[in-house]
Design a protein around this motif. Structure first.
Motif, PDB file in Angstrom:
ATOM      1  N   TYR A   7       0.859  -1.186   0.000  1.00 10.45           N
ATOM      2  CA  TYR A   7       0.000   0.000   0.000  1.00 10.45           C
ATOM      3  C   TYR A   7       0.897   1.238   0.000  1.00 10.45           C
ATOM      4  N   PHE A   8       0.551   2.198  -0.863  1.00  8.28           N
ATOM      5  CA  PHE A   8       1.401   3.379  -1.021  1.00  8.28           C
ATOM      6  C   PHE A   8       0.580   4.637  -1.255  1.00  8.28           C
ATOM      7  N   ASP A   9       1.222   5.745  -0.962  1.00  4.38           N
ATOM      8  CA  ASP A   9       0.759   7.062  -1.372  1.00  4.38           C
ATOM      9  C   ASP A   9       1.998   7.759  -1.918  1.00  4.38           C
ATOM     10  N   PRO A  10       1.968   8.220  -3.174  1.00  4.58           N
ATOM     11  CA  PRO A  10       3.160   8.803  -3.785  1.00  4.58           C
ATOM     12  C   PRO A  10       3.741  10.006  -3.046  1.00  4.58           C
ATOM     13  N   ILE A  11       2.966  10.651  -2.178  1.00  2.00           N
ATOM     14  CA  ILE A  11       3.478  11.843  -1.503  1.00  2.00           C
ATOM     15  C   ILE A  11       4.426  11.505  -0.349  1.00  2.00           C
ATOM     16  N   CYS A  12       4.492  10.263   0.097  1.00  2.00           N
ATOM     17  CA  CYS A  12       5.272   9.883   1.277  1.00  2.00           C
ATOM     18  C   CYS A  12       6.711   9.516   0.921  1.00  2.00           C
ATOM     19  N   PRO A  13       7.704  10.225   1.467  1.00  2.63           N
ATOM     20  CA  PRO A  13       9.100   9.905   1.165  1.00  2.63           C
ATOM     21  C   PRO A  13       9.552   8.567   1.739  1.00  2.63           C
ATOM     22  N   TRP A  14       9.019   8.184   2.890  1.00  2.00           N
ATOM     23  CA  TRP A  14       9.397   6.900   3.496  1.00  2.00           C
ATOM     24  C   TRP A  14       8.891   5.748   2.638  1.00  2.00           C
ATOM     25  N   THR A  15       7.688   5.888   2.140  1.00  2.00           N
ATOM     26  CA  THR A  15       7.126   4.861   1.275  1.00  2.00           C
ATOM     27  C   THR A  15       7.913   4.780  -0.024  1.00  2.00           C
ATOM     28  N   TRP A  16       8.343   5.920  -0.536  1.00  2.00           N
ATOM     29  CA  TRP A  16       9.140   5.945  -1.761  1.00  2.00           C
ATOM     30  C   TRP A  16      10.424   5.135  -1.589  1.00  2.00           C
ATOM     31  N   ARG A  17      11.125   5.340  -0.478  1.00  2.00           N
ATOM     32  CA  ARG A  17      12.359   4.585  -0.241  1.00  2.00           C
ATOM     33  C   ARG A  17      12.076   3.095  -0.108  1.00  2.00           C
ATOM     34  N   ALA A  18      11.014   2.747   0.600  1.00  2.67           N
ATOM     35  CA  ALA A  18      10.662   1.331   0.744  1.00  2.67           C
ATOM     36  C   ALA A  18      10.301   0.714  -0.606  1.00  2.67           C
ATOM     37  N   ALA A  19       9.616   1.469  -1.451  1.00  2.51           N
ATOM     38  CA  ALA A  19       9.256   0.972  -2.787  1.00  2.51           C
ATOM     39  C   ALA A  19      10.509   0.749  -3.630  1.00  2.51           C
ATOM     40  N   GLU A  20      11.453   1.668  -3.551  1.00  6.52           N
ATOM     41  CA  GLU A  20      12.701   1.501  -4.293  1.00  6.52           C
ATOM     42  C   GLU A  20      13.479   0.282  -3.783  1.00  6.52           C
TER      43      GLU A  20
END
Length: 191
Positions: A7-20
């Motif tokens: 589950y993600f929201d593109p605005i979240c930097p922590w989620t971005w790092r986890a996705a990468e």
């Protein structure tokens, strides 16, 4: 384990790092990732539909191109927001980011206006968000659920994206914890 719901929201930097990080894991071993929507604006009462723009675009992208298309457009959004530093608090920037992401993903930039003109994209995002909250007790992102589990976890919160064997080692250890119903939380001092 071969499947992860992310589950993600593109605005979240922590989620971005986890996705990468998860994408780095995927480059090295088979792992199917289902990208699903979670609205931080809904969870935190930010107010205003402008915060939903990236997710609404992703919803329309998924309808037209499936899960992999969502991955690609999310990757492009994340690069624009988190790597290139787009100021998403400025009016119109989220729309610009979404339109650029569509172009960079090889998709028609007109999908932005189509997504925003279609109220069902908003409903789809909020329905998926509500499902995460009710089914998995999600409260933030990234929210990870491994195949076969009826619970999920928030995190990992990582300050740098691990690469190579380090990324795999993190996945190996974390994926085991994600299957343990007795495991609840792990934190450390942020200072």
């Amino acid at each position: 384990m071969s499947k992860l719901t992310f589950y993600f929201d593109p605005i979240c930097p922590w989620t971005w790092r986890a996705a990468e990080w998860i994408r780095e894991v995927q480059r090295q071993e088979p792992l199917e990732v289902e990208w699903k929507f979670f609205s931080l604006s809904e969870a935190n009462n930010f107010g205003g539909d402008s915060w939903l723009v990236p997710l609404r675009v992703a919803a329309l992208v998924r309808r037209n191109g499936g899960n992999q298309a969502v991955n690609e457009v999310y990757r492009a959004m994340g690069q624009n927001i988190h790597d290139r530093g787009a100021n998403i608090r400025e009016e119109g920037v989220l729309e610009m980011v979404a339109q650029q992401a569509l172009s960079e993903s090889g998709l028609d930039p007109a999908l932005l206006q189509q997504a925003l003109a279609d109220p069902s994209t908003r409903e789809e995002v909020l329905t998926e968000h509500a499902e995460a909250v009710s089914k998995y007790k999600a409260y933030g992102v990234p929210w990870l659920v491994v195949e076969g589990q009826d619970f999920g976890f928030n995190g990992p919160v990582i300050d740098k994206v691990p690469q190579g064997q380090t990324a795999l080692a993190l996945w190996e250890h974390l994926s085991w914890m994600l299957t343990q119903p007795y495991f609840y939380e792990l934190k450390r001092n942020r200072g």
